[in-house]
Design an enzyme around this catalytic site. Sequence first.
Site, mmCIF file in Angstrom:
data_model
loop_
_atom_site.group_PDB
_atom_site.id
_atom_site.type_symbol
_atom_site.label_atom_id
_atom_site.label_comp_id
_atom_site.label_asym_id
_atom_site.label_seq_id
_atom_site.Cartn_x
_atom_site.Cartn_y
_atom_site.Cartn_z
ATOM 1 N N LYS A 177 46.679 27.770 40.257
ATOM 2 C CA LYS A 177 47.117 27.021 39.080
ATOM 3 C C LYS A 177 46.534 27.698 37.852
ATOM 4 O O LYS A 177 45.310 27.879 37.767
ATOM 5 C CB LYS A 177 46.577 25.599 39.213
ATOM 6 C CG LYS A 177 46.806 24.722 38.034
ATOM 7 C CD LYS A 177 46.216 23.351 38.312
ATOM 8 C CE LYS A 177 46.713 22.416 37.256
ATOM 9 N NZ LYS A 177 45.668 21.535 36.776
HETATM 10 P P1 FBP Z 1 46.761 18.522 32.487
HETATM 11 O O1 FBP Z 1 48.204 18.691 32.899
HETATM 12 O O2 FBP Z 1 46.514 17.205 31.851
HETATM 13 O O3 FBP Z 1 46.303 19.706 31.671
HETATM 14 O O4 FBP Z 1 45.929 18.484 33.835
HETATM 15 C C1 FBP Z 1 45.706 19.636 34.581
HETATM 16 C C2 FBP Z 1 44.222 19.862 34.714
HETATM 17 O O5 FBP Z 1 43.948 21.040 35.426
HETATM 18 C C3 FBP Z 1 43.501 18.707 35.363
HETATM 19 O O6 FBP Z 1 43.495 18.786 36.753
HETATM 20 C C4 FBP Z 1 42.157 18.803 34.737
HETATM 21 O O7 FBP Z 1 41.525 17.593 34.631
HETATM 22 C C5 FBP Z 1 42.455 19.309 33.375
HETATM 23 O O8 FBP Z 1 43.666 20.014 33.427
HETATM 24 C C6 FBP Z 1 41.389 20.247 32.892
HETATM 25 O O9 FBP Z 1 41.768 20.754 31.680
HETATM 26 P P2 FBP Z 1 40.738 21.539 30.791
HETATM 27 O O10 FBP Z 1 39.919 22.367 31.701
HETATM 28 O O11 FBP Z 1 41.590 22.317 29.869
HETATM 29 O O12 FBP Z 1 39.933 20.500 30.127
#
Ligand code: FBP
Length: 265
Positions: A177
Site C-alpha cells: 500500500k
Molecule cells: P486513509 O485512507 O484515511 O489515508 O487511511 C489509510 C491509512 O493508511 C490508515 O490505515 C492509517 O491510519 C492512515 O492512512 C495513516 O496515514 P498517515 O500515516 O498519513 O497519518
Amino acid sequence: MLPHADDAISRDGKSLILAYDHGLEHGPVDFDPNPETSDPERLFELATHDAVTALAVQKGIAEAYYPDYEDDVNLLLKLNGTSNLWMGEPDSPVNCSAEYAADLGADAVGFTLYGGSNCEVEMAEEFKAAHEGAREHDMGVVMWSYPRGQGVKNDTSTETISYAARLGLELGADVVKVKYPGSAEAMGEAVRMAGPTKVVMSGGTMRDDEAFLRNVADAIDAGATGLAVGRNVFQRDDPERILDALEAVVFEEVEPDEALAIADD
Ligand code: FBP
C-alpha cells in the site's frame, strides 16, 4: 510474495480495503466529520458492502466486534500501529503476533514499514516475524509502505513511492500500500517496480468526490489493483454512496462521473 496469497481479501484480483485504524493512528479527531463512525459497529456494517474486500483494524477492535461479522467481513489485522501523541523518528510498535491474528480469524495481516526512518532496521526485522508467521497460517501479507523520517526528503515523489513499492516486493508482501504519487505515470512506475506484488493506493485526506475518484481511476489505469481507504469513505456524510461509486471505478473500471451517476441512481 506468494501467488494467490491475497485471494481471501480480493475479488477478481482486485481489493478495496476499508482501513479503520485511525482511532489509534490519528485519534478521535478523524471521527469529527461523521461522529457516528467513532462506533466500530458502523464500520463493520459498512464493510459488509459488496465493494469492500477486507476491513483493516487493530487487535482490540477485532476482538470486540469481529465475532459478530466473521461470516460477512474479511479481516485484515494490523500487527503494528502507533498513536500520534508522541514525537520522534517514525516508528510503529508491534502489538499483535501473526499467531494471534490467525486465532482471531484474520484472512491477512497488515504491517506498517517506515522505510527511511532511523527505526527502519528494527521495523524490517519485526516485519520478518510478521511475514513468516503469516505464511505459517496461510494468511496474506499487506505492507503499509510509507517512507518517512530523517532519510526521506519527499515522501510522495515518484522515486520515493517507487522505492516504497519495491520494498514490498523485496521483503515478501503480497500487497503493498503506497501513497498516491500525484500522477498516473508515477503510479505506473511504482507498479512496475513492485513486479508481482500488487499495489494499492492509500486514500489520504478527504477530497471532493470527483478528485478522489479521479485519483483512484488513474491508479487503476496505471496498474494498481485497488485501494486501501479510510477517511475518504467514513468522513463522508454518505459513506455507502462513495462505496457504490468506488465499486464501479475499481471493479468495473467505469469513469468517475459515470460511477457517481450509478451511485446516485
Ligand atoms: P486513509 O485512507 O484515511 O489515508 O487511511 C489509510 C491509512 O493508511 C490508515 O490505515 C492509517 O491510519 C492512515 O492512512 C495513516 O496515514 P498517515 O500515516 O498519513 O497519518
